[in-house]
Enzyme design. Sequence first.
Site, mmCIF file in Angstrom:
data_model
loop_
_atom_site.group_PDB
_atom_site.id
_atom_site.type_symbol
_atom_site.label_atom_id
_atom_site.label_comp_id
_atom_site.label_asym_id
_atom_site.label_seq_id
_atom_site.Cartn_x
_atom_site.Cartn_y
_atom_site.Cartn_z
ATOM 1 N N GLU A 152 41.027 50.964 39.494
ATOM 2 C CA GLU A 152 42.050 50.011 39.054
ATOM 3 C C GLU A 152 42.825 50.565 37.862
ATOM 4 O O GLU A 152 44.014 50.289 37.691
ATOM 5 C CB GLU A 152 41.392 48.657 38.755
ATOM 6 C CG GLU A 152 40.993 47.958 40.056
ATOM 7 C CD GLU A 152 39.776 47.064 39.965
ATOM 8 O OE1 GLU A 152 39.388 46.679 38.844
ATOM 9 O OE2 GLU A 152 39.200 46.751 41.022
ATOM 10 N N GLU B 1 33.081 55.068 44.103
ATOM 11 C CA GLU B 1 33.613 53.770 44.511
ATOM 12 C C GLU B 1 34.785 53.993 45.463
ATOM 13 O O GLU B 1 35.928 54.163 45.010
ATOM 14 C CB GLU B 1 34.100 52.980 43.294
ATOM 15 C CG GLU B 1 33.020 52.658 42.283
ATOM 16 C CD GLU B 1 33.358 51.423 41.479
ATOM 17 O OE1 GLU B 1 32.586 50.456 41.554
ATOM 18 O OE2 GLU B 1 34.388 51.400 40.788
ATOM 19 N N ASN C 60 30.412 45.296 36.277
ATOM 20 C CA ASN C 60 31.769 45.441 35.747
ATOM 21 C C ASN C 60 32.452 44.086 35.895
ATOM 22 O O ASN C 60 32.839 43.699 36.996
ATOM 23 C CB ASN C 60 32.508 46.525 36.542
ATOM 24 C CG ASN C 60 33.959 46.658 36.121
ATOM 25 O OD1 ASN C 60 34.398 46.026 35.155
ATOM 26 N ND2 ASN C 60 34.710 47.470 36.846
ATOM 27 N N TRP C 61 32.560 43.382 34.780
ATOM 28 C CA TRP C 61 33.123 42.023 34.841
ATOM 29 C C TRP C 61 34.643 42.045 35.009
ATOM 30 O O TRP C 61 35.252 41.009 35.234
ATOM 31 C CB TRP C 61 32.751 41.239 33.573
ATOM 32 C CG TRP C 61 31.275 40.963 33.415
ATOM 33 C CD1 TRP C 61 30.254 41.391 34.236
ATOM 34 C CD2 TRP C 61 30.652 40.188 32.377
ATOM 35 N NE1 TRP C 61 29.049 40.940 33.768
ATOM 36 C CE2 TRP C 61 29.244 40.203 32.626
ATOM 37 C CE3 TRP C 61 31.126 39.495 31.259
ATOM 38 C CZ2 TRP C 61 28.339 39.541 31.799
ATOM 39 C CZ3 TRP C 61 30.217 38.840 30.434
ATOM 40 C CH2 TRP C 61 28.844 38.863 30.710
ATOM 41 N N LYS C 62 35.244 43.208 34.871
ATOM 42 C CA LYS C 62 36.706 43.354 34.984
ATOM 43 C C LYS C 62 37.390 42.341 34.046
ATOM 44 O O LYS C 62 36.844 42.051 32.989
ATOM 45 C CB LYS C 62 37.141 43.235 36.451
ATOM 46 C CG LYS C 62 36.351 44.218 37.346
ATOM 47 C CD LYS C 62 36.912 44.377 38.723
ATOM 48 C CE LYS C 62 36.063 45.378 39.502
ATOM 49 N NZ LYS C 62 36.587 45.691 40.829
ATOM 50 N N HIS D 95 38.168 54.116 36.336
ATOM 51 C CA HIS D 95 38.027 53.167 37.450
ATOM 52 C C HIS D 95 39.300 53.213 38.301
ATOM 53 O O HIS D 95 40.392 53.404 37.771
ATOM 54 C CB HIS D 95 37.784 51.754 36.911
ATOM 55 C CG HIS D 95 37.384 50.792 37.975
ATOM 56 N ND1 HIS D 95 38.295 50.211 38.828
ATOM 57 C CD2 HIS D 95 36.160 50.334 38.361
ATOM 58 C CE1 HIS D 95 37.646 49.430 39.681
ATOM 59 N NE2 HIS D 95 36.351 49.487 39.413
ATOM 60 N N GLY E 169 36.128 45.073 46.199
ATOM 61 C CA GLY E 169 36.646 43.706 46.254
ATOM 62 C C GLY E 169 37.067 43.261 47.637
ATOM 63 O O GLY E 169 37.720 42.239 47.799
ATOM 64 N N SER F 142 31.786 46.376 46.861
ATOM 65 C CA SER F 142 31.230 45.249 47.618
ATOM 66 C C SER F 142 29.708 45.289 47.715
ATOM 67 O O SER F 142 29.133 44.913 48.732
ATOM 68 C CB SER F 142 31.863 45.156 49.012
ATOM 69 O OG SER F 142 33.257 44.942 48.894
ATOM 70 N N GLY G 168 30.997 44.739 40.965
ATOM 71 C CA GLY G 168 32.112 43.942 40.461
ATOM 72 C C GLY G 168 31.849 42.468 40.652
ATOM 73 O O GLY G 168 31.139 41.828 39.872
ATOM 74 N N GLY G 169 32.406 41.905 41.721
ATOM 75 C CA GLY G 169 32.367 40.460 41.941
ATOM 76 C C GLY G 169 30.979 39.837 41.811
ATOM 77 O O GLY G 169 30.822 38.793 41.173
HETATM 78 P P1 13P Z 1 33.298 44.768 43.862
HETATM 79 O O1 13P Z 1 31.794 44.821 43.706
HETATM 80 O O2 13P Z 1 33.894 43.454 43.541
HETATM 81 O O3 13P Z 1 33.721 45.333 45.187
HETATM 82 O O4 13P Z 1 33.893 45.783 42.745
HETATM 83 C C1 13P Z 1 33.381 47.060 42.650
HETATM 84 C C2 13P Z 1 33.923 47.687 41.424
HETATM 85 O O5 13P Z 1 35.088 47.978 41.319
HETATM 86 C C3 13P Z 1 32.986 47.923 40.309
HETATM 87 O O6 13P Z 1 33.556 48.731 39.335
#
Ligand code: 13P
Length: 244
Positions: free
Chosen positions: A95, A160, A8-10, A93, A166, A205, A226-227
């Site tokens: 977010e 999640e 997920n590149w956000k 998600h 994050g 994470s 994510g990251g």
């Molecule tokens: P991180 O891997 O940066 O914690 O993000 C997880 C995430 O929200 C994937 O959708």
Amino acid sequence: MRQLIAGNWKMNGLLAEALGLAGDVAAGAEGLSCDLLVCPPATVIEPVVAELAGAPIAVGGQDCHQAASGAHTGDVSAAMLRDAGATWVILGHSERRTNHAETDALVRAKVAAAVAAGLAPIVCVGETEAERLAGQQESVVGAQLAGSLPAGFAGVVAYEPVWAIGTGRTATEADVAAMHGFIRAVLLRHLGAAGRGVRILYGGSVKASNAASLLALPEVGGALVGGASLVAADFLAIARAALP
Ligand code: 13P
């Protein structure tokens, strides 16, 4: 079923960066034993799909509107994602739930729209830190699943925990195993035997150093990253940690 490793590149990735990252992932994606998915920002889905042509990597969106079309300024429909070449979409998600006040009912409507447009949905659930400290993780996630998954759901669920996203803080192996077992039981109750075929991803994470132990846990069907998905070498290392 093969594990699914999804990036997920956000809200990251202008065109040049996105093409570079996609190309680097594609260069290392041959011969993996997992399914691989990247979810770039909507603006670069089409060029990323073109960059990945011939590579064993699917492309997804990060959200879609619940309506098929109409007066929804700034929104993107599921059919638009499909038209751009996406075959998956992340929905609900944390977010989105937090920043855009998305409710379970809205997520359920988005899932229906995604399926109608031919997209495979990944529905995200997870408790906040306060909810976990209060021992409410099962009731919160159970209610999210009951409210967000339409009858006959045949997509993917991502667990999640909000406090692990994050933050560098991963849920313990015991907590992940417990929650994935709980989610499987809820899926079987809601969907019957079909609930067994729903892959349950862990997200929060995930990185190269913890992927192997997380992906080896019971009922973990992959990872939503994510990251670490923004660095091709890290994302590929996570994919290589998937179970054969
Ligand atoms: P991180 O891997 O940066 O914690 O993000 C997880 C995430 O929200 C994937 O959708």
